[in-house]
Every structure is written in C-alpha cells, then in structure tokens.
Design a protein around this motif. Structure first.
Motif, PDB file in Angstrom:
ATOM      1  N   LEU A   1       0.768  -1.150   0.032  1.00  0.00           N
ATOM      2  CA  LEU A   1       0.001  -0.022   0.068  1.00  0.00           C
ATOM      3  C   LEU A   1       0.982   1.283  -0.057  1.00  0.00           C
ATOM      4  O   LEU A   1       0.362   2.392  -0.334  1.00  0.00           O
ATOM      5  CB  LEU A   1      -0.872  -0.011   1.530  1.00  0.00           C
ATOM      6  N   HIS A   2       2.132   1.351   0.350  1.00  0.00           N
ATOM      7  CA  HIS A   2       2.922   2.424   0.734  1.00  0.00           C
ATOM      8  C   HIS A   2       4.348   2.214  -0.079  1.00  0.00           C
ATOM      9  O   HIS A   2       5.305   1.989   0.884  1.00  0.00           O
ATOM     10  CB  HIS A   2       2.993   2.804   2.233  1.00  0.00           C
ATOM     11  N   PRO A   3       4.339   2.098  -1.085  1.00  0.00           N
ATOM     12  CA  PRO A   3       5.604   1.873  -1.968  1.00  0.00           C
ATOM     13  C   PRO A   3       6.493   2.909  -1.813  1.00  0.00           C
ATOM     14  O   PRO A   3       7.851   3.079  -2.144  1.00  0.00           O
ATOM     15  CB  PRO A   3       5.450   1.628  -3.359  1.00  0.00           C
ATOM     16  N   GLU A   4       6.008   4.195  -1.235  1.00  0.00           N
ATOM     17  CA  GLU A   4       6.661   5.628  -1.429  1.00  0.00           C
ATOM     18  C   GLU A   4       7.515   5.646  -0.270  1.00  0.00           C
ATOM     19  O   GLU A   4       8.027   6.830   0.157  1.00  0.00           O
ATOM     20  CB  GLU A   4       5.624   6.653  -1.680  1.00  0.00           C
ATOM     21  N   ILE A   5       7.552   4.950   0.771  1.00  0.00           N
ATOM     22  CA  ILE A   5       8.054   5.128   2.092  1.00  0.00           C
ATOM     23  C   ILE A   5       9.635   5.314   1.747  1.00  0.00           C
ATOM     24  O   ILE A   5      10.245   4.403   1.100  1.00  0.00           O
ATOM     25  CB  ILE A   5       8.014   3.797   2.932  1.00  0.00           C
ATOM     26  N   ASN A   6       9.920   6.441   2.446  1.00  0.00           N
ATOM     27  CA  ASN A   6      11.464   6.700   2.340  1.00  0.00           C
ATOM     28  C   ASN A   6      12.110   7.491   3.355  1.00  0.00           C
ATOM     29  O   ASN A   6      13.078   8.067   3.471  1.00  0.00           O
ATOM     30  CB  ASN A   6      11.745   7.574   1.019  1.00  0.00           C
ATOM     31  N   SER A   7      11.374   7.423   4.705  1.00  0.00           N
ATOM     32  CA  SER A   7      11.836   7.999   5.759  1.00  0.00           C
ATOM     33  C   SER A   7      11.270   7.413   7.230  1.00  0.00           C
ATOM     34  O   SER A   7      10.359   6.684   6.867  1.00  0.00           O
ATOM     35  CB  SER A   7      11.726   9.438   5.826  1.00  0.00           C
ATOM     36  N   ILE A   8      11.946   7.808   8.409  1.00  0.00           N
ATOM     37  CA  ILE A   8      11.279   7.350   9.360  1.00  0.00           C
ATOM     38  C   ILE A   8       9.749   7.674   9.566  1.00  0.00           C
ATOM     39  O   ILE A   8       8.956   7.046  10.021  1.00  0.00           O
ATOM     40  CB  ILE A   8      12.214   7.618  10.788  1.00  0.00           C
ATOM     41  N   GLU A   9       9.706   8.981   9.202  1.00  0.00           N
ATOM     42  CA  GLU A   9       8.289   9.696   9.514  1.00  0.00           C
ATOM     43  C   GLU A   9       7.280   9.091   8.521  1.00  0.00           C
ATOM     44  O   GLU A   9       6.148   8.847   9.147  1.00  0.00           O
ATOM     45  CB  GLU A   9       8.585  11.245   9.331  1.00  0.00           C
ATOM     46  N   SER A  10       7.458   8.962   7.354  1.00  0.00           N
ATOM     47  CA  SER A  10       6.789   8.278   6.372  1.00  0.00           C
ATOM     48  C   SER A  10       6.552   7.041   6.685  1.00  0.00           C
ATOM     49  O   SER A  10       5.331   6.132   6.485  1.00  0.00           O
ATOM     50  CB  SER A  10       7.013   8.510   5.007  1.00  0.00           C
ATOM     51  N   CYS A  11       7.270   6.124   7.336  1.00  0.00           N
ATOM     52  CA  CYS A  11       7.110   4.870   7.581  1.00  0.00           C
ATOM     53  C   CYS A  11       6.196   4.592   8.772  1.00  0.00           C
ATOM     54  O   CYS A  11       5.221   3.955   8.994  1.00  0.00           O
ATOM     55  CB  CYS A  11       8.481   3.934   8.096  1.00  0.00           C
ATOM     56  N   ILE A  12       6.294   5.527   9.830  1.00  0.00           N
ATOM     57  CA  ILE A  12       5.571   5.451  11.154  1.00  0.00           C
ATOM     58  C   ILE A  12       4.086   5.741  10.464  1.00  0.00           C
ATOM     59  O   ILE A  12       2.971   5.045  11.005  1.00  0.00           O
ATOM     60  CB  ILE A  12       5.938   6.456  12.077  1.00  0.00           C
ATOM     61  N   GLN A  13       3.751   6.852   9.739  1.00  0.00           N
ATOM     62  CA  GLN A  13       2.458   6.995   9.242  1.00  0.00           C
ATOM     63  C   GLN A  13       2.011   5.984   8.215  1.00  0.00           C
ATOM     64  O   GLN A  13       0.744   5.719   8.543  1.00  0.00           O
ATOM     65  CB  GLN A  13       2.530   8.362   8.254  1.00  0.00           C
ATOM     66  N   ALA A  14       3.036   5.245   7.604  1.00  0.00           N
ATOM     67  CA  ALA A  14       2.422   4.090   6.761  1.00  0.00           C
ATOM     68  C   ALA A  14       1.857   2.860   7.844  1.00  0.00           C
ATOM     69  O   ALA A  14       0.868   2.359   7.566  1.00  0.00           O
ATOM     70  CB  ALA A  14       3.392   3.639   5.775  1.00  0.00           C
ATOM     71  N   VAL A  15       2.550   2.643   8.929  1.00  0.00           N
ATOM     72  CA  VAL A  15       2.314   1.468   9.711  1.00  0.00           C
ATOM     73  C   VAL A  15       0.901   1.908  10.142  1.00  0.00           C
ATOM     74  O   VAL A  15       0.034   0.967  10.309  1.00  0.00           O
ATOM     75  CB  VAL A  15       3.353   1.531  10.954  1.00  0.00           C
ATOM     76  N   SER A  16       0.796   3.313  10.586  1.00  0.00           N
ATOM     77  CA  SER A  16      -0.635   3.453  11.165  1.00  0.00           C
ATOM     78  C   SER A  16      -1.635   3.111  10.175  1.00  0.00           C
ATOM     79  O   SER A  16      -2.815   2.681  10.759  1.00  0.00           O
ATOM     80  CB  SER A  16      -0.535   5.017  11.576  1.00  0.00           C
ATOM     81  N   GLU A  17      -1.407   3.509   9.051  1.00  0.00           N
ATOM     82  CA  GLU A  17      -2.728   3.498   7.885  1.00  0.00           C
ATOM     83  C   GLU A  17      -2.666   1.815   7.721  1.00  0.00           C
ATOM     84  O   GLU A  17      -3.770   1.555   7.302  1.00  0.00           O
ATOM     85  CB  GLU A  17      -2.187   4.410   6.768  1.00  0.00           C
ATOM     86  N   THR A  18      -1.744   1.108   7.977  1.00  0.00           N
ATOM     87  CA  THR A  18      -1.741  -0.128   7.515  1.00  0.00           C
ATOM     88  C   THR A  18      -2.531  -0.889   8.427  1.00  0.00           C
ATOM     89  O   THR A  18      -3.430  -1.759   8.274  1.00  0.00           O
ATOM     90  CB  THR A  18      -0.388  -0.719   7.283  1.00  0.00           C
ATOM     91  N   ILE A  19      -2.256  -0.489   9.876  1.00  0.00           N
ATOM     92  CA  ILE A  19      -3.035  -1.265  10.864  1.00  0.00           C
ATOM     93  C   ILE A  19      -4.592  -0.736  10.718  1.00  0.00           C
ATOM     94  O   ILE A  19      -5.348  -1.735  11.041  1.00  0.00           O
ATOM     95  CB  ILE A  19      -2.562  -0.823  12.171  1.00  0.00           C
TER      96      ILE A  19
END
Length: 334
Positions: free
Chosen positions: A263-281
C-alpha cells in the motif's frame, strides 16, 4: 509451458485456439475454403469452431464485462492486495455481485491481477531465557470471547531507501484477531513493550485472562512479570526456539509488513514509515476481511461481540498440512 500456472497455461492454449478459429473464419470468407477440411488440418473440432463463432456473433456477455471492470477497479484501488477469496467477498459486500472464488481466480489470472502478497521467510534467533513462564497457551489459539487471550511480539521493519530500522510492538486478541494496541520505536527496548501494554490496559481496563509472548528480555523482566501478576493476568511464554508457539502473532506480523509495502511503496523516511504503519493497521482492522470470520473484518467482529453476552464463535478450521507435519515429528521422536 510448465513454468506457468495451470490457469495461465489454459489461457495461452485458448489464445492459440482462438487464433486458429480466426484463420478458419478469414479463409472461409475470403477464399471460400471448406471449414471441414481446415478443421481437420488444424486438428480442431468443428463443433468447437461453431461454438466460438456463435459466441463471437452474439458479442460479449454484459454481466461478464461488468464483473471484469469491477475486479480491475478493486485491484487497481487496493494495489493488487486482494487475493481471489477476498476479492470475491468485496465484490459481494460493495457491489452485491455474488460470484464463485474459482471464477474470480480465473479472471484475475487472465488479466494478470493476482495478489502480489507473498509470505516471507524469517530467521528466528534463540534467546537465553531469564525469569520465564510455562507455555500455558500451548498453541491453543481458540478463544470464545474478547480479552480472554492476548498475544504479543516485536517485529523489525527496515525503512526503504535508508539504513534505519523501526520496531513494531503489538498486542493481538486471539478472539477476533484485533490489534488491541501497538507502538513503534527506533529502539527495541523494555520501554516499547511497557508502553504497548499500558495502552492495551487503558483501552481494556479489565485486561485479559492470559498474556502470551516469546522469551525476549522485555517480557522476562521481573518488574514486567510482577506487573502482570498484580493485574491478575496469567503469563505464558513460548518454548525456546519455537516460534510456532506464537504462530498467530507471527502470521499477523507477516501480513502487516506485506500490506505495508504494497500500500505504501513511497516510504523513504522514518516519519513516512510510521505514518504508513498507522494507516496499514487501520486498513487491517477495517478493510481486510478474513475467511474465518465469514468475510468480516476484525473491527466488525469485535464490535459485534461487545454488543452481546454470548459472542459468536469462530472455530479455527484444522490445517491438515500442519497436522501431518506434527505427526511425522512425533513418529521421529518415537
């Protein structure tokens, strides 16, 4: 041809046949060549040719066209995350289209829309246990109501395009596979685990009856064990080097990480990864139907359970492959 799946092989064979059908039609119309002789030369049944010809004259089935369009729409919207079973469920829930899983699979395979989800292999490292508890759960992942059995673990997430890592600590309820609480940190330490449990207890003040984990140092600390004891929560731990003792949690972590990067192939930083984890859950809880729950999501199952004194039961279907595996292990031990 053997490297292709059965459905893909059938698709290729059908395309070859259709090519031959078109040749027969073309030469019959243009040069008046007899259909019987052309079918014999190409080893094609005349009945099959005429069936194709009549179907071609009638044109495509409108229902079939609509079904294909809806499957393409869902696959594109969810980035090919859904497999054929979940796609079938979503077609019924969203569009009211009831269609068999096998037919959905054939269409998805033909259009190259099969799910990109693939289970990943993990390497598990044995730990030296400190203050430990017995394996009370004993791979009994059945639960008849919420907050009877919680399982927990920490998983590592490598942040793409960086050399950084995140650690996801989560607690799962075995009744509805709901994420009770979760925390993300750049450090895999006891604070991460404590915050995860604290949030779970704030959302569920009564706690749970049984709390299962592996034998990581975060869970074997005397202060952590005493905390659970004070809450009246019985502690259970997997055996050393036996990740299967916490299989439900391991499976959940694999699903979450697969969904995360799909869902989040654009992850490229700690901040974007944390946001992506939240949206994934959030996606897992509210938009990821599960076969065991008859197509319901964990959030729906949990909400329904809290509205009644007698929650619905969702027994786990026996896995014959796993049973066969353990039978072999027992025979070796003898």
């Amino acid at each position: 041809m053997e490297r292709y799946s059965r459905v893909k092989r059938n698709q290729i064979m059908q395309e070859w046949k259709e090519h031959d059908y078109k040749l027969i039609e073309q030469y019959h119309v243009q040069k008046n060549w007899p259909i019987r002789e052309m079918c014999q030369i190409l080893s094609i049944s005349r009945a099959a040719y005429y069936k194709w010809l009549h179907r071609k004259e009638k044109g495509p089935n409108p229902d079939e066209i609509e079904l294909i369009e809806k499957i393409q729409e869902l696959a594109k919207k969810k980035k090919r995350l859904y497999g054929c079973r979940k796609m079938s469920r979503k077609l019924k829930d969203i569009y009211g289209i009831e269609v068999g899983v096998k037919k959905v699979y054939r269409i998805m395979a033909r259009l190259n829309l099969l799910s990109v989800y693939r289970p990943k292999k993990h390497t598990w490292i044995k730990s030296n246990p400190g203050q430990t508890a017995e394996n009370i759960l004993n791979r009994d992942f059945e639960s008849t109501a919420p907050n009877q059995k919680w399982v927990t673990d920490i998983t590592e997430i490598k942040v793409p395009k960086t050399n950084q890592k995140l650690y996801l600590s989560s607690i799962l309820d075995l009744y509805d596979r709901s994420v009770i609480s979760w925390k993300v940190s750049t450090k895999n330490n006891s604070v991460l685990v404590d915050e995860t449990l604290r949030e779970a207890l704030e959302k569920n003040p009564g706690g749970c009856q049984l709390f299962h984990s592996d034998r990581g140092f975060q869970y074997t600390r005397p202060v952590f064990c005493h905390w659970l004891e004070e809450m009246g929560i019985q502690q259970s731990m997997s055996r050393v080097g036996r990740c299967i003792d916490n299989a439900s949690m391991e499976g959940f972590q694999g699903i979450v990480k697969d969904i995360l990067f799909i869902l989040h192939p654009e992850i490229n930083s700690i901040e974007s990864c944390i946001q992506a984890v939240s949206e994934t859950i959030e996606f897992y809880m509210n938009e990821y139907p599960q076969e065991r729950f008859h197509g319901k999501t964990p959030a729906v199952v949990r909400a329904e359970a809290f509205k009644t004194d007698h929650p619905a039961e969702y027994p786990i279907q026996p896995n014959l492959r796993i049973q066969k595996f353990w039978k072999k292990i027992e025979q070796k031990n003898w």
